[in-house]
Design a protein around this motif. Structure first.
Motif, PDB file in Angstrom:
ATOM      1  N   ILE A   1      37.596  29.275 -29.734  1.00 47.95           N
ATOM      2  CA  ILE A   1      38.007  30.588 -29.252  1.00 47.95           C
ATOM      3  C   ILE A   1      37.868  30.665 -27.737  1.00 47.95           C
ATOM      4  N   GLU A   2      36.802  30.077 -27.209  1.00 46.09           N
ATOM      5  CA  GLU A   2      36.589  30.104 -25.764  1.00 46.09           C
ATOM      6  C   GLU A   2      37.699  29.367 -25.019  1.00 46.09           C
TER       7      GLU A   2
ATOM      8  N   LEU B   1      27.632  33.535 -26.007  1.00 44.06           N
ATOM      9  CA  LEU B   1      27.348  33.663 -27.430  1.00 44.06           C
ATOM     10  C   LEU B   1      27.241  32.295 -28.095  1.00 44.06           C
ATOM     11  N   SER B   2      28.119  31.372 -27.699  1.00 42.66           N
ATOM     12  CA  SER B   2      28.071  30.040 -28.305  1.00 42.66           C
ATOM     13  C   SER B   2      26.812  29.285 -27.901  1.00 42.66           C
TER      14      SER B   2
ATOM     15  N   VAL C   1      32.000  34.865 -24.647  1.00 41.86           N
ATOM     16  CA  VAL C   1      32.090  33.918 -25.766  1.00 41.86           C
ATOM     17  C   VAL C   1      31.268  32.668 -25.462  1.00 41.86           C
TER      18      VAL C   1
ATOM     19  N   ILE D   1      33.614  26.874 -33.757  1.00 40.22           N
ATOM     20  CA  ILE D   1      34.647  27.908 -33.831  1.00 40.22           C
ATOM     21  C   ILE D   1      34.647  28.738 -32.551  1.00 40.22           C
ATOM     22  N   LEU D   2      33.461  29.089 -32.065  1.00 42.42           N
ATOM     23  CA  LEU D   2      33.364  29.851 -30.821  1.00 42.42           C
ATOM     24  C   LEU D   2      33.876  29.049 -29.628  1.00 42.42           C
ATOM     25  N   LEU D   3      33.641  27.745 -29.617  1.00 44.27           N
ATOM     26  CA  LEU D   3      34.159  26.909 -28.533  1.00 44.27           C
ATOM     27  C   LEU D   3      35.685  26.865 -28.567  1.00 44.27           C
TER      28      LEU D   3
ATOM     29  N   LEU E   1      29.229  28.095 -36.631  1.00 43.30           N
ATOM     30  CA  LEU E   1      29.952  29.015 -35.759  1.00 43.30           C
ATOM     31  C   LEU E   1      30.226  28.482 -34.356  1.00 43.30           C
ATOM     32  N   CYS E   2      29.371  27.635 -33.838  1.00 43.03           N
ATOM     33  CA  CYS E   2      29.539  27.189 -32.448  1.00 43.03           C
ATOM     34  C   CYS E   2      30.842  26.421 -32.204  1.00 43.03           C
TER      35      CYS E   2
ATOM     36  N   SER F   1      24.552  28.608 -36.688  1.00 46.42           N
ATOM     37  CA  SER F   1      24.969  28.166 -35.356  1.00 46.42           C
ATOM     38  C   SER F   1      25.725  26.845 -35.433  1.00 46.42           C
TER      39      SER F   1
END
Length: 119
Positions: free
Chosen positions: A27-28, A62-63, A59, A23-25, A20-21, A17
């Motif tokens: 993407i968001e 998920l984050s 997204v 990266i997910l932010l 990845l978080c 986490s």
């Protein structure tokens, strides 16, 4: 042996986490711009606009779900190792701390994004 496996799993989940978080932010926020462009275009149907914003929401959830899952599994692993009297409680505590820090960071970024969108 089984009690030691749980803290390691929680710690790995916390590290995942942590990686990845951000990266997910990213993407968001990219998806926010795409959804805004889709919503602004009058030729796009309503279902396309709804799907674009649903993707952004997915997204975002998920984050936030990753660190919350790390916190939950870390707390369970810490309780299991303490009740069994085995080692690994420190690793589970580390997983909880990392999960809390990541969850707090994700929430701060989400709140700042909402505030900046209205400013």
């Amino acid at each position: 042996m089984h009690a030691m496996k749980r803290p390691v799993t929680a710690f790995v989940l916390a590290l995942v986490s942590l990686i990845l978080c951000p990266i997910l932010l990213l993407i968001e926020f990219t998806a926010w711009f795409g959804a805004a462009m889709i919503a602004y275009e009058p030729a796009n149907p309503v279902w396309t606009k709804v799907l674009a914003f649903a993707f952004v929401g997915l997204v975002a959830l998920l984050s936030l779900a990753l660190p919350v899952l790390a916190i939950s599994s870390g707390r369970k692993a810490r309780a299991a190792t303490r009740s069994a009297g085995m080692g690994g409680s420190g690793l589970a505590t580390s997983a909880v701390v990392i999960g809390v820090i990541v969850a707090f960071g994700v929430l701060v970024v989400q709140v700042l994004a909402v505030i900046s969108s209205f400013g």
